[in-house]
Design an enzyme around this catalytic site. Structure first.
Site, short mmCIF file in Angstrom:
data_model
loop_
_atom_site.label_atom_id
_atom_site.label_comp_id
_atom_site.label_asym_id
_atom_site.label_seq_id
_atom_site.Cartn_x
_atom_site.Cartn_y
_atom_site.Cartn_z
N CYS A 65 0.86 -1.18 0.00
CA CYS A 65 0.00 0.00 0.00
C CYS A 65 0.89 1.23 0.00
CB CYS A 65 -0.93 0.00 1.21
SG CYS A 65 -0.05 0.08 2.79
N CYS A 67 0.35 3.63 2.46
CA CYS A 67 -0.01 4.27 3.73
C CYS A 67 1.20 4.80 4.49
CB CYS A 67 -0.79 3.28 4.61
SG CYS A 67 -2.29 2.65 3.83
N ASP A 126 -15.39 0.03 2.02
CA ASP A 126 -14.84 0.98 2.99
C ASP A 126 -15.82 1.13 4.15
OD1 ASP A 126 -13.64 3.07 4.39
OD2 ASP A 126 -13.11 4.18 2.58
N ARG A 128 -15.01 2.78 7.13
CA ARG A 128 -14.50 3.76 8.08
C ARG A 128 -15.57 4.79 8.48
NH1 ARG A 128 -9.18 5.54 4.92
NH2 ARG A 128 -10.68 5.25 3.21
N THR A 149 -5.05 14.49 1.10
CA THR A 149 -5.71 13.23 0.77
C THR A 149 -5.81 13.11 -0.74
OG1 THR A 149 -7.67 11.84 1.15
CG2 THR A 149 -8.04 14.20 0.83
#
Length: 219
Positions: A65, A67, A126, A128, A149
């Protein structure tokens, strides 16, 4: 809202000097963090990142990823600017948890993409919840942010949760052979604003060329 501030302390790291703020969601028992650098509560929009926990990327340096790359880049940009905040939300694997993330990775090893893997496990793409961000930022005295973002859905979710976003700041870092297909899937299926691999390589080459004379002068 059930988010409760617990305590804050200094957190110097290899990037700079931060303050670490601890919060707990009394409804779930989940603990969340905020990192601040400089004075964030004086009214001007704050450079910010809302970062969901990724143990594999942030702590184990996974290249599956982007991240860990994004977290470090956000810290460096904040320190360079002199003020900023990172909310570190304990929502591993876009909300499915660490062990289910490992299961999802196994499905990806067998050919599924990141969205298909979550769905095969019975989860949405997702899960979240960004409603916890507003009370955390309110405690820090942050009224508006310039948000780092690549995810327009995150921008929409945060605005719906009451967060005032005055600028969208792209954060495209860390593409590599192990995560290129993953990033392309996030762009195609989750709407992330990502450069394709060829454009990313061209941009990185241009950045390196632009930096070269400065590096030579510094030697």
């Amino acid at each position: 809202m059930t988010i409760r501030f617990v305590e804050a302390c200094r957190l110097p790291n290899r990037i700079g000097e931060f303050m670490l703020h601890g919060f707990e969601d009394d409804a779930t028992g989940v603990e969340h963090l905020a990192l601040t650098h400089g004075e964030v509560g004086h009214g001007d929009a704050v450079l910010a990142r809302i970062h969901s926990e990724c143990l594999t990327g942030d702590g184990l340096f996974s290249e599956r990823c982007d991240c860990g790359y994004q977290l470090e880049a956000a810290m460096r940009r904040i320190v360079a600017e002199g003020r900023g905040v990172i909310l570190y939300l304990r929502q591993e694997g876009r909300g499915i948890g660490l062990l289910n993330k490992i299961r999802a990775y196994k499905l990806q090893d067998e050919g599924a993409d990141t969205v298909e893997a979550n769905e095969r496990l019975g989860f949405p793409a997702d899960m979240r919840d960004f409603s916890i961000c507003a009370p955390m930022l309110d405690h820090l005295g942050v009224a508006s942010v310039r948000l780092m973002t690549n995810n327009p859905r995150k921008l929409d979710s945060l605005r719906a949760a009451g967060l005032r976003i005055v600028e969208h700041v792209p954060l495209q870092v860390g593409r590599n052979p192990h995560n290129s297909a993953y990033l392309d899937t996030k762009a195609a299926k989750l709407g992330h604003l990502m450069q394709p691999a060829r454009a990313y390589r061209k941009a990185r080459t241009a950045d390196d060329a632009a930096d070269a004379p400065l590096k030579c002068q510094a030697q």
